[in-house]
Design a protein around this motif. Structure first.
Motif, PDB file in Angstrom:
ATOM      1  N   GLN A   1      -3.752   9.281  -1.532  1.00 37.68           N
ATOM      2  CA  GLN A   1      -3.276   8.147  -0.738  1.00 37.68           C
ATOM      3  C   GLN A   1      -1.857   7.802  -1.179  1.00 37.68           C
ATOM      4  O   GLN A   1      -1.605   7.628  -2.371  1.00 37.68           O
ATOM      5  CB  GLN A   1      -4.201   6.946  -0.944  1.00 37.68           C
ATOM      6  CG  GLN A   1      -3.932   5.790  -0.021  1.00 37.68           C
ATOM      7  CD  GLN A   1      -4.388   6.071   1.398  1.00 37.68           C
ATOM      8  OE1 GLN A   1      -5.414   6.705   1.631  1.00 37.68           O
ATOM      9  NE2 GLN A   1      -3.628   5.604   2.357  1.00 37.68           N
ATOM     10  N   HIS A   2      -0.948   7.733  -0.221  1.00 36.81           N
ATOM     11  CA  HIS A   2       0.438   7.328  -0.473  1.00 36.81           C
ATOM     12  C   HIS A   2       0.811   6.346   0.626  1.00 36.81           C
ATOM     13  O   HIS A   2       1.085   6.745   1.759  1.00 36.81           O
ATOM     14  CB  HIS A   2       1.360   8.541  -0.461  1.00 36.81           C
ATOM     15  CG  HIS A   2       2.780   8.207  -0.792  1.00 36.81           C
ATOM     16  ND1 HIS A   2       3.670   7.759   0.142  1.00 36.81           N
ATOM     17  CD2 HIS A   2       3.449   8.242  -1.971  1.00 36.81           C
ATOM     18  CE1 HIS A   2       4.844   7.548  -0.434  1.00 36.81           C
ATOM     19  NE2 HIS A   2       4.735   7.839  -1.714  1.00 36.81           N
TER      20      HIS A   2
ATOM     21  N   LYS B   1       0.451   4.285   3.668  1.00 34.79           N
ATOM     22  CA  LYS B   1      -0.462   4.383   4.815  1.00 34.79           C
ATOM     23  C   LYS B   1      -0.774   5.832   5.174  1.00 34.79           C
ATOM     24  O   LYS B   1      -1.331   6.097   6.231  1.00 34.79           O
ATOM     25  CB  LYS B   1       0.134   3.662   6.018  1.00 34.79           C
ATOM     26  CG  LYS B   1       0.226   2.162   5.818  1.00 34.79           C
ATOM     27  CD  LYS B   1       0.779   1.491   7.057  1.00 34.79           C
ATOM     28  CE  LYS B   1       0.838  -0.015   6.865  1.00 34.79           C
ATOM     29  NZ  LYS B   1       1.302  -0.695   8.077  1.00 34.79           N
ATOM     30  N   THR B   2      -0.420   6.747   4.301  1.00 29.91           N
ATOM     31  CA  THR B   2      -0.684   8.154   4.546  1.00 29.91           C
ATOM     32  C   THR B   2      -1.788   8.631   3.621  1.00 29.91           C
ATOM     33  O   THR B   2      -1.750   8.394   2.420  1.00 29.91           O
ATOM     34  CB  THR B   2       0.584   9.006   4.323  1.00 29.91           C
ATOM     35  OG1 THR B   2       1.597   8.546   5.217  1.00 29.91           O
ATOM     36  CG2 THR B   2       0.325  10.472   4.569  1.00 29.91           C
ATOM     37  N   SER B   3      -2.769   9.308   4.210  1.00 30.46           N
ATOM     38  CA  SER B   3      -3.906   9.838   3.468  1.00 30.46           C
ATOM     39  C   SER B   3      -3.969  11.343   3.696  1.00 30.46           C
ATOM     40  O   SER B   3      -3.853  11.814   4.821  1.00 30.46           O
ATOM     41  CB  SER B   3      -5.196   9.169   3.957  1.00 30.46           C
ATOM     42  OG  SER B   3      -6.304   9.724   3.311  1.00 30.46           O
TER      43      SER B   3
ATOM     44  N   ARG C   1      -2.327   7.536  -5.204  1.00 32.85           N
ATOM     45  CA  ARG C   1      -3.671   7.507  -5.784  1.00 32.85           C
ATOM     46  C   ARG C   1      -4.381   8.784  -5.370  1.00 32.85           C
ATOM     47  O   ARG C   1      -4.379   9.141  -4.189  1.00 32.85           O
ATOM     48  CB  ARG C   1      -4.439   6.288  -5.281  1.00 32.85           C
ATOM     49  CG  ARG C   1      -5.881   6.256  -5.758  1.00 32.85           C
ATOM     50  CD  ARG C   1      -6.656   5.121  -5.130  1.00 32.85           C
ATOM     51  NE  ARG C   1      -8.078   5.278  -5.388  1.00 32.85           N
ATOM     52  CZ  ARG C   1      -8.822   4.369  -5.996  1.00 32.85           C
ATOM     53  NH1 ARG C   1      -8.293   3.231  -6.378  1.00 32.85           N
ATOM     54  NH2 ARG C   1     -10.108   4.592  -6.196  1.00 32.85           N
TER      55      ARG C   1
ATOM     56  N   ARG D   1      -8.892  13.376  -2.360  1.00 32.24           N
ATOM     57  CA  ARG D   1      -8.143  12.585  -1.380  1.00 32.24           C
ATOM     58  C   ARG D   1      -6.926  11.992  -2.081  1.00 32.24           C
ATOM     59  O   ARG D   1      -7.032  11.457  -3.177  1.00 32.24           O
ATOM     60  CB  ARG D   1      -9.002  11.477  -0.796  1.00 32.24           C
ATOM     61  CG  ARG D   1      -8.243  10.556   0.176  1.00 32.24           C
ATOM     62  CD  ARG D   1      -9.149   9.646   0.961  1.00 32.24           C
ATOM     63  NE  ARG D   1     -10.097  10.356   1.801  1.00 32.24           N
ATOM     64  CZ  ARG D   1      -9.813  10.917   2.983  1.00 32.24           C
ATOM     65  NH1 ARG D   1      -8.600  10.850   3.457  1.00 32.24           N
ATOM     66  NH2 ARG D   1     -10.739  11.518   3.684  1.00 32.24           N
TER      67      ARG D   1
ATOM     68  N   GLN E   1      -3.657  12.097   7.607  1.00 34.84           N
ATOM     69  CA  GLN E   1      -3.727  10.949   8.497  1.00 34.84           C
ATOM     70  C   GLN E   1      -2.680   9.940   8.047  1.00 34.84           C
ATOM     71  O   GLN E   1      -2.508   9.708   6.862  1.00 34.84           O
ATOM     72  CB  GLN E   1      -5.110  10.324   8.447  1.00 34.84           C
ATOM     73  CG  GLN E   1      -6.193  11.252   8.920  1.00 34.84           C
ATOM     74  CD  GLN E   1      -7.565  10.618   8.865  1.00 34.84           C
ATOM     75  OE1 GLN E   1      -7.712   9.450   8.549  1.00 34.84           O
ATOM     76  NE2 GLN E   1      -8.584  11.388   9.163  1.00 34.84           N
ATOM     77  N   THR E   2      -2.015   9.340   9.032  1.00 35.29           N
ATOM     78  CA  THR E   2      -1.002   8.347   8.699  1.00 35.29           C
ATOM     79  C   THR E   2      -0.966   7.278   9.775  1.00 35.29           C
ATOM     80  O   THR E   2      -1.372   7.507  10.920  1.00 35.29           O
ATOM     81  CB  THR E   2       0.391   8.996   8.514  1.00 35.29           C
ATOM     82  OG1 THR E   2       1.292   8.038   7.974  1.00 35.29           O
ATOM     83  CG2 THR E   2       0.931   9.562   9.809  1.00 35.29           C
TER      84      THR E   2
ATOM     85  N   ARG F   1      -3.615   7.728 -10.881  1.00 30.74           N
ATOM     86  CA  ARG F   1      -2.685   6.788 -10.245  1.00 30.74           C
ATOM     87  C   ARG F   1      -1.271   7.015 -10.774  1.00 30.74           C
ATOM     88  O   ARG F   1      -1.074   7.165 -11.975  1.00 30.74           O
ATOM     89  CB  ARG F   1      -3.095   5.347 -10.541  1.00 30.74           C
ATOM     90  CG  ARG F   1      -4.329   4.901  -9.815  1.00 30.74           C
ATOM     91  CD  ARG F   1      -4.566   3.403 -10.061  1.00 30.74           C
ATOM     92  NE  ARG F   1      -5.627   2.898  -9.238  1.00 30.74           N
ATOM     93  CZ  ARG F   1      -6.896   2.827  -9.611  1.00 30.74           C
ATOM     94  NH1 ARG F   1      -7.254   3.241 -10.802  1.00 30.74           N
ATOM     95  NH2 ARG F   1      -7.805   2.343  -8.796  1.00 30.74           N
TER      96      ARG F   1
ATOM     97  N   ASP G   1      -8.130  10.587  -5.637  1.00 32.49           N
ATOM     98  CA  ASP G   1      -9.552  10.481  -5.959  1.00 32.49           C
ATOM     99  C   ASP G   1     -10.133  11.885  -5.896  1.00 32.49           C
ATOM    100  O   ASP G   1      -9.961  12.575  -4.878  1.00 32.49           O
ATOM    101  CB  ASP G   1     -10.267   9.588  -4.944  1.00 32.49           C
ATOM    102  CG  ASP G   1      -9.830   8.143  -5.052  1.00 32.49           C
ATOM    103  OD1 ASP G   1     -10.408   7.434  -5.876  1.00 32.49           O
ATOM    104  OD2 ASP G   1      -8.914   7.738  -4.304  1.00 32.49           O
TER     105      ASP G   1
END
Length: 168
Positions: free
Chosen positions: A128-129, A131-133, A104, A126, A157-158, A93, A106
């Motif tokens: 995550q930032h 709403k973007t993955s 984040r 994965r 994906q966003t 994180r 993972d």
């Protein structure tokens, strides 16, 4: 006078122009760093002897001392001689100065260099930032530059991106 205005406008545009050679140099630097960390990951696997369980390792702090980057893992081992942290079933994180989570990651397993604040996630991971993955396999990341690259397969994906004026 009009000529001078055009020259000033062109100079201003040039100051914000994309520098392809600088981008390539930075990209090549990231690739070399990813290769170094991928090799370090393999070396750590060979040296694992007694990993600790349920570990949290702060890797980077903000100027006020608050945690900026932390590794949380089911199993991890620190290699004090190299500054590396090997981790399994890991969550990395990155936090804003106010404590909000910025990024984040993972991953099944990874190695993080505590000196460069960069890492290599072996296998699927994965990121995550907001709403973007971003997902992929064999991911290199750099905390100071907020840079992430998947070397095998990538899925981005966003949500909430508006493409006004684009006919699709």
């Amino acid at each position: 006078m009009r000529f001078l205005s055009i020259v000033i406008a062109m100079a201003a545009l040039g100051a914000h122009a994309f520098d392809l050679s600088a981008w390539r140099a930075q990209r090549d630097l990231h690739v070399r760093e990813a290769e170094r960390l991928r090799e370090a990951y393999s070396n750590c696997l060979q040296r694992l002897d007694h990993p600790a369980e349920d570990v949290s390792v702060p890797v980077e702090t903000h100027p006020d001392g608050s945690v900026r980057l932390i590794v949380q893992a089911k199993r991890a081992q620190l290699f004090l001689d190299t500054g590396l942290v090997w981790a399994e079933n890991v969550v990395v994180r990155k936090f804003e100065p106010d404590g909000r989570q910025e990024i984040r990651i993972d991953a099944r397993s990874c190695v993080i260099d505590r000196f460069t604040k960069s890492g290599w996630a072996e296998g699927p991971a994965r990121v995550q930032h907001g709403k973007t993955s971003f997902a992929g396999r064999n991911i290199y990341f750099s905390s100071p530059e907020s840079y992430v690259r998947a070397f095998d397969g990538a899925d981005l994906q966003t949500e909430g991106v508006k493409m006004e004026g684009v006919g699709l």
